[in-house]
Motif scaffolding. Sequence first.
Motif, PDB file in Angstrom:
ATOM      1  N   PHE A  69       0.772  -1.211  -0.022  1.00 41.63           N
ATOM      2  CA  PHE A  69      -0.091   0.068   0.139  1.00 41.63           C
ATOM      3  C   PHE A  69       0.950   1.301  -0.062  1.00 41.63           C
ATOM      4  O   PHE A  69       0.190   2.318   0.090  1.00 41.63           O
ATOM      5  N   ASP A  70       2.129   1.119  -0.032  1.00 43.14           N
ATOM      6  CA  ASP A  70       3.022   2.479  -0.207  1.00 43.14           C
ATOM      7  C   ASP A  70       3.863   2.348  -1.419  1.00 43.14           C
ATOM      8  O   ASP A  70       4.515   3.356  -1.718  1.00 43.14           O
ATOM      9  N   PHE A  71       3.541   1.520  -2.279  1.00 45.56           N
ATOM     10  CA  PHE A  71       4.009   1.446  -3.502  1.00 45.56           C
ATOM     11  C   PHE A  71       5.620   1.171  -3.712  1.00 45.56           C
ATOM     12  O   PHE A  71       6.210   1.726  -4.609  1.00 45.56           O
ATOM     13  N   ASN A  72       6.050   0.703  -2.526  1.00 46.79           N
ATOM     14  CA  ASN A  72       7.478   0.404  -2.541  1.00 46.79           C
ATOM     15  C   ASN A  72       7.647  -1.012  -2.381  1.00 46.79           C
ATOM     16  O   ASN A  72       7.637  -1.760  -1.187  1.00 46.79           O
ATOM     17  N   ASP A  73       8.348  -1.680  -3.304  1.00 50.66           N
ATOM     18  CA  ASP A  73       8.604  -3.083  -3.533  1.00 50.66           C
ATOM     19  C   ASP A  73       9.635  -3.606  -2.615  1.00 50.66           C
ATOM     20  O   ASP A  73       9.792  -4.732  -2.375  1.00 50.66           O
ATOM     21  N   ALA A  74      10.442  -2.701  -1.886  1.00 49.28           N
ATOM     22  CA  ALA A  74      11.378  -2.934  -1.254  1.00 49.28           C
ATOM     23  C   ALA A  74      11.016  -3.470   0.268  1.00 49.28           C
ATOM     24  O   ALA A  74      11.824  -4.025   1.036  1.00 49.28           O
ATOM     25  N   VAL A  75       9.919  -3.025   0.688  1.00 52.28           N
ATOM     26  CA  VAL A  75       9.453  -3.266   1.954  1.00 52.28           C
ATOM     27  C   VAL A  75       8.138  -4.079   1.745  1.00 52.28           C
ATOM     28  O   VAL A  75       7.412  -3.906   1.028  1.00 52.28           O
ATOM     29  N   ASN A  76       8.358  -5.259   2.733  1.00 56.10           N
ATOM     30  CA  ASN A  76       7.113  -6.256   2.535  1.00 56.10           C
ATOM     31  C   ASN A  76       6.063  -5.524   3.575  1.00 56.10           C
ATOM     32  O   ASN A  76       6.195  -5.353   4.809  1.00 56.10           O
ATOM     33  N   ASP A  77       4.889  -4.966   3.133  1.00 50.60           N
ATOM     34  CA  ASP A  77       3.906  -4.352   3.865  1.00 50.60           C
ATOM     35  C   ASP A  77       2.688  -4.879   3.706  1.00 50.60           C
ATOM     36  O   ASP A  77       1.728  -4.135   3.444  1.00 50.60           O
ATOM     37  N   ASP A  78       2.387  -6.204   3.826  1.00 51.17           N
ATOM     38  CA  ASP A  78       1.369  -6.687   3.574  1.00 51.17           C
ATOM     39  C   ASP A  78       0.584  -6.498   4.942  1.00 51.17           C
ATOM     40  O   ASP A  78       1.264  -6.808   5.869  1.00 51.17           O
ATOM     41  N   ASP A  79      -0.740  -6.269   5.020  1.00 50.52           N
ATOM     42  CA  ASP A  79      -1.454  -6.095   6.111  1.00 50.52           C
ATOM     43  C   ASP A  79      -2.984  -6.508   6.083  1.00 50.52           C
ATOM     44  O   ASP A  79      -3.452  -6.373   5.188  1.00 50.52           O
ATOM     45  N   THR A  80      -3.434  -7.061   7.221  1.00 52.90           N
ATOM     46  CA  THR A  80      -4.928  -7.584   7.174  1.00 52.90           C
ATOM     47  C   THR A  80      -5.606  -6.956   8.342  1.00 52.90           C
ATOM     48  O   THR A  80      -4.877  -6.838   9.538  1.00 52.90           O
ATOM     49  N   ILE A  81      -6.782  -6.482   8.142  1.00 55.71           N
ATOM     50  CA  ILE A  81      -7.388  -5.652   9.403  1.00 55.71           C
ATOM     51  C   ILE A  81      -8.815  -6.485   9.403  1.00 55.71           C
ATOM     52  O   ILE A  81      -9.392  -6.697   8.511  1.00 55.71           O
ATOM     53  N   ASP A  82      -9.169  -6.971  10.675  1.00 53.47           N
ATOM     54  CA  ASP A  82     -10.264  -7.645  10.814  1.00 53.47           C
ATOM     55  C   ASP A  82     -11.268  -6.667  11.901  1.00 53.47           C
ATOM     56  O   ASP A  82     -10.870  -6.678  12.957  1.00 53.47           O
ATOM     57  N   LEU A  83     -12.300  -6.043  11.329  1.00 53.37           N
ATOM     58  CA  LEU A  83     -13.095  -5.306  12.239  1.00 53.37           C
ATOM     59  C   LEU A  83     -14.321  -5.662  12.276  1.00 53.37           C
ATOM     60  O   LEU A  83     -15.181  -6.327  11.632  1.00 53.37           O
ATOM     61  N   PHE A  84     -14.790  -5.580  13.816  1.00 56.89           N
ATOM     62  CA  PHE A  84     -15.927  -5.851  14.030  1.00 56.89           C
ATOM     63  C   PHE A  84     -16.914  -4.675  14.832  1.00 56.89           C
ATOM     64  O   PHE A  84     -16.195  -3.872  15.410  1.00 56.89           O
ATOM     65  N   ARG A  85     -18.170  -4.624  14.585  1.00 61.85           N
ATOM     66  CA  ARG A  85     -18.907  -3.529  15.091  1.00 61.85           C
ATOM     67  C   ARG A  85     -20.247  -3.970  15.690  1.00 61.85           C
ATOM     68  O   ARG A  85     -20.936  -4.624  14.796  1.00 61.85           O
ATOM     69  N   THR A  86     -20.436  -3.800  16.905  1.00 61.50           N
ATOM     70  CA  THR A  86     -21.677  -4.172  17.616  1.00 61.50           C
ATOM     71  C   THR A  86     -22.517  -3.156  17.979  1.00 61.50           C
ATOM     72  O   THR A  86     -21.962  -2.160  18.689  1.00 61.50           O
TER      73      THR A  86
END
Length: 72
Positions: free
Chosen positions: A50-67
């Motif tokens: 998400f920062d368009f820099n292939d030199a950095v491994n920046d995969d991320d997952t966000i799991d959001l719950f709302r009640t």
Amino acid sequence: MKRHISLLLLLTILLTGKGANAGEMINKHLPKWLKMDLEVRHRLEWKENFDFNDAVNDDDTIDLFRTRVNIA
């Protein structure tokens, strides 16, 4: 692997049918002047590079719950 899990989760949600309406079940047991509803939401976000820099491994997952509990 993350894409496969996300795709499986999406297919499961789509194939299980419409969402449940908890308000009708809750309001059966309450006085007529009191109305209540319950809302649960889930959102899964997965970002890759998400920062368009292939030199950095920046995969991320966000799991959001709302009640929410609505009382009127």
